[in-house]
Scaffold this motif. Structure first.
Motif, PDB file in Angstrom:
ATOM      1  N   ALA A  68       0.829  -1.216   0.000  1.00  0.00           N
ATOM      2  CA  ALA A  68       0.000   0.000   0.000  1.00  0.00           C
ATOM      3  C   ALA A  68       0.860   1.261   0.000  1.00  0.00           C
ATOM      4  CB  ALA A  68      -0.957  -0.012   1.192  1.00  0.00           C
ATOM      5  N   GLN A  69       2.160   1.105   0.246  1.00  0.00           N
ATOM      6  CA  GLN A  69       3.071   2.260   0.166  1.00  0.00           C
ATOM      7  C   GLN A  69       3.009   2.895  -1.216  1.00  0.00           C
ATOM      8  OE1 GLN A  69       7.010   1.981   1.642  1.00  0.00           O
ATOM      9  NE2 GLN A  69       6.480   0.601   3.308  1.00  0.00           N
ATOM     10  N   GLU A  70       2.758   2.034  -2.196  1.00  0.00           N
ATOM     11  CA  GLU A  70       2.716   2.485  -3.583  1.00  0.00           C
ATOM     12  C   GLU A  70       1.551   3.473  -3.800  1.00  0.00           C
ATOM     13  OE1 GLU A  70       0.707  -0.365  -6.817  1.00  0.00           O
ATOM     14  OE2 GLU A  70       2.142  -1.311  -5.465  1.00  0.00           O
ATOM     15  N   VAL A  71       0.384   3.204  -3.224  1.00  0.00           N
ATOM     16  CA  VAL A  71      -0.713   4.173  -3.390  1.00  0.00           C
ATOM     17  C   VAL A  71      -0.462   5.415  -2.544  1.00  0.00           C
ATOM     18  CG1 VAL A  71      -2.441   2.422  -3.973  1.00  0.00           C
ATOM     19  CG2 VAL A  71      -2.322   3.263  -1.653  1.00  0.00           C
ATOM     20  N   LEU A  72       0.238   5.249  -1.434  1.00  0.00           N
ATOM     21  CA  LEU A  72       0.578   6.435  -0.635  1.00  0.00           C
ATOM     22  C   LEU A  72       1.540   7.329  -1.414  1.00  0.00           C
ATOM     23  CD1 LEU A  72       0.867   4.859   2.924  1.00  0.00           C
ATOM     24  CD2 LEU A  72      -0.839   6.515   2.152  1.00  0.00           C
ATOM     25  N   ARG A  73       2.498   6.716  -2.117  1.00  0.00           N
ATOM     26  CA  ARG A  73       3.393   7.508  -2.972  1.00  0.00           C
ATOM     27  C   ARG A  73       2.563   8.215  -4.049  1.00  0.00           C
ATOM     28  NH1 ARG A  73       7.846   8.570  -0.213  1.00  0.00           N
ATOM     29  NH2 ARG A  73       8.649   6.657   0.697  1.00  0.00           N
ATOM     30  N   GLY A  74       1.542   7.531  -4.522  1.00  0.00           N
ATOM     31  CA  GLY A  74       0.652   8.155  -5.503  1.00  0.00           C
ATOM     32  C   GLY A  74      -0.028   9.391  -4.930  1.00  0.00           C
TER      33      GLY A  74
END
Ligand code: FAD
Ligand code: AMP
Lengths: 249, 309
Positions: A68-74
């Protein structure tokens, strides 16, 4: 004033999902994952409030696995300032998600929490209302317009018959509907900048929240398919079929 | 332990979705009660008392509930909840707004949008825009459940339940309704209509959308729309059919100039008969259509309207 935005990592809305052969769930291995579309709208709204100088900081929070870090980076690339991941491998019901979000609210003390009106995987539509109730704050769901003036906020909501306007005072919880705004695309420079923005990871277990299971999935099934239809050559034959074959008119 | 159904109404009439919720409630156990909270809502309570399967009507008539906030309604429901095994309401915008707050007050999970009741604690609900159906068991003692109307028939008339008046707890004033802008229409209500004619982006303008209205008038149909048509401002949001709009299952659904994205199908694919009119033979809407017509809608729809003359 600080705004917290909750973002969930879900199967992309364009992916056609399949039920697993053992009916234990849906097959999402290898599927394209994205930020829940409604959460993207919520992030956009928070960033807009910041650009209008009504808000000083936008913090994105997600509850989920390390991925979910990936959507947070988004969210950071769209303009959020900081991100928090509450890490857990469990697939939590909305009540447990809301309880974890409440714990984050206590740490961060935002005046406003924005969420999506529903997550497009489980289609529950509960978390925002539950968080508001846990905090004993006012809520406005399905927002299509938000007017913030000091500690007062006026929200236009999409309801079944049309629109409704409600008045709340901060702190409050608002959930985003489709027509609140059109999210921007993250530019390459902003994607690069997002990599350097702070992202804290907290273990869900460390928040001392009651995370006991609440709902057990017994099975997941394909809906029964519709029987194949026919193409009719023209309007006359359509009317003929509707009258004499289907007898619906 | 009874089942408590929270009624949706406008202080004059009971919304039809409440009747579907009662049918679901009856499948969860005996002793179904209806709560009518409003202001000058005696007529609604009277209607509720005649719904088949209902054994008691609880009526709370107070200023606080004239246009009730979700915060206040949840407080009221939670105050009545002890003694009930299930708290049930329709999964409409109204029900979705307050029910999760009731679940929090009772510290239990909520099961949203059920389309089937397999046991008092086991329900079927669509996930992923209806691409899958999950069978779930609620593990908490009290089940808080919202009901998708298309999953259940409306409860019949024929009840004769006593009406009990309850006192109202004080409102909390956390939010206040300033006003509503409702789309008025002389047509049948979208979610309860026998026939729905829906238009998509292809209509191009609200002016052009009138050809949908004309066809709907001929069929005494409700009018629906895709998200694209609503986003473009052709019609009000009240018309949107889909995953995040209204869920409908009429006897006849006519989709005009709608491509058939999964989010749209989620709101209409349980219709008894589906007709699609689209100029693209590859449009996914044809995969769910019983009768498909590949044609330019600007020719086909007026012709169809005339043909029904
Ligand atoms: C989170 C999320 C939620 C959503 N929720 C919903 C929802 O609740 N409801 C919903 O509907 N959508 C929803 N959508 C949007 C959905 O994905 C589609 O974008 C939308 O349904 C497309 O609308 P449309 O079919 O009218 O437009 P298009 O996809 O643009 O289709 C137009 C169709 O018209 C046809 N056409 C064009 N000209 C003519 C003509 N002259 N004659 C005949 N046919 C013609 C074309 O061939 C095409 O098939 C959602 C999307 C997201 C991401
Ligand atoms: N795991 C999660 N992490 C972050 N936000 C979430 C999560 N689950 C739900 N939410 C938020 O709550 C909204 C409604 O979700 P739901 O109640 O599951 O339909 C979503 O649009 C998100 O904003």
């Amino acid at each position: 004033m600080k705004v917290l935005v909750a973002v969930k990592r879900v199967v992309d809305y364009n992916v056609k999902i399949r039920v697993l052969p053992d009916k234990s769930g849906v097959d999402i291995a290898g599927a394209k994952m994205s930020m829940n579309p409604f959460d993207e709208i919520a992030v956009e709204e928070a960033v807009k409030l910041k650009e209008a100088n009504l808000v000083s900081e936008v913090v994105a929070v997600s509850i989920g696995s390390a991925a979910a870090q990936e959507v947070l980076r988004g969210a950071l690339a769209l303009g959020a300032d900081r991100a928090v991941l509450v890490e857990t491998e469990a697939d939590l019901p909305s009540l447990n998600v809301a309880k974890l979000l409440k714990a984050v609210v206590h740490k961060e003390s935002p005046q406003l929490v924005l969420l999506g009106k529903q997550a497009i995987d489980n289609d529950a539509g509960q978390t925002g209302q539950m968080l508001a109730a846990l905090l004993n704050w006012g809520q406005a769901t399905n927002a299509s317009a938000i007017k913030l003036e000091g500690a007062a906020v006026e929200v236009t909501r999409e309801i079944d018959g049309g629109l409704e306007t409600v008045a709340l005072s901060l702190p409050a919880v608002i959930t985003a509907d489709l027509r609140l705004n059109t999210p921007r695309y993250a530019t390459l420079p902003n994607i690069m900048k997002a990599k350097k923005k702070p992202l804290d990871v907290i273990a869900a277990d460390s928040l001392e929240v009651d995370l006991r299971p609440r709902i057990k999935t017994i099975s997941v099934n394909e809906p029964s398919p519709r029987k194949a239809g026919v193409l009719v050559p023209d309007v006359k034959s359509l009317v003929e079929r509707l009258r004499n074959e289907a007898k619906v008119i | 332990m009874g089942i408590l159904v929270i009624a949706e109404h406008d202080n004059r009439a009971l919304k039809s979705a409440t009747l579907n919720a009662v049918s679901a409630a009856v499948m969860m156990g005996p002793d179904v009660h209806i709560l009518v909270a409003g202001k000058n809502c005696a007529d609604v309570a009277a209607t509720a008392s005649r719904v088949g399967g209902v054994t008691r009507v609880l009526c709370v008539d107070a200023d606080t509930y004239a246009s009730v906030s979700p915060e206040d309604l949840a407080i009221l429901v939670a105050s009545i909840a002890p003694g009930y095994s299930h708290i049930v309401t329709a999964a409409t915008a109204y029900g979705r707004n307050f029910l999760p707050r009731v679940a929090v007050a009772l510290d239990v999970a909520q099961i949203s949008d059920i389309v089937g009741v397999l046991a008092p604690d086991t329900f079927v609900r669509p996930i992923y825009a209806g691409a899958a159906l999950a069978t779930v068991q609620a593990l908490d003692d009290v089940k808080v459940v919202s009901v998708r109307s298309t999953g259940f028939d409306a409860a019949p008339c024929g009840g004769n339940a006593p009406i009990e008046t309850l006192a109202a707890p004080r409102g909390c004033g956390l939010s206040r309704v300033l006003g509503q802008k409702l789309t008025s229409s002389s047509r049948p209500e979208l979610t309860a209509a026998r026939v729905v004619v829906a238009g998509g982006r292809a209509l191009g303008s609200s002016e052009n959308f009138k050809i949908i209205d004309a066809l709907a008038d001929k069929l005494d149909a409700a009018v629906g729309a895709s998200r694209a048509a609503v986003d473009a401002g052709f019609v009000s949001n009240a018309y949107q059919v889909g995953q995040t709009g209204k869920i409908v299952a009429p006897e006849l659904y006519i989709a005009v100039g709608i491509s058939g994205a999964i989010q749209h199908l989620a709101g209409m694919k349980d219709s008894k008969l589906i007709v699609a009119i689209n100029k693209d033979p590859e449009a996914p809407i044809f995969q769910v259509a019983d009768y498909g017509l590949v044609a330019d809608l600007f020719q086909a729809v007026p012709e169809l309207t005339a043909e029904l003359g």
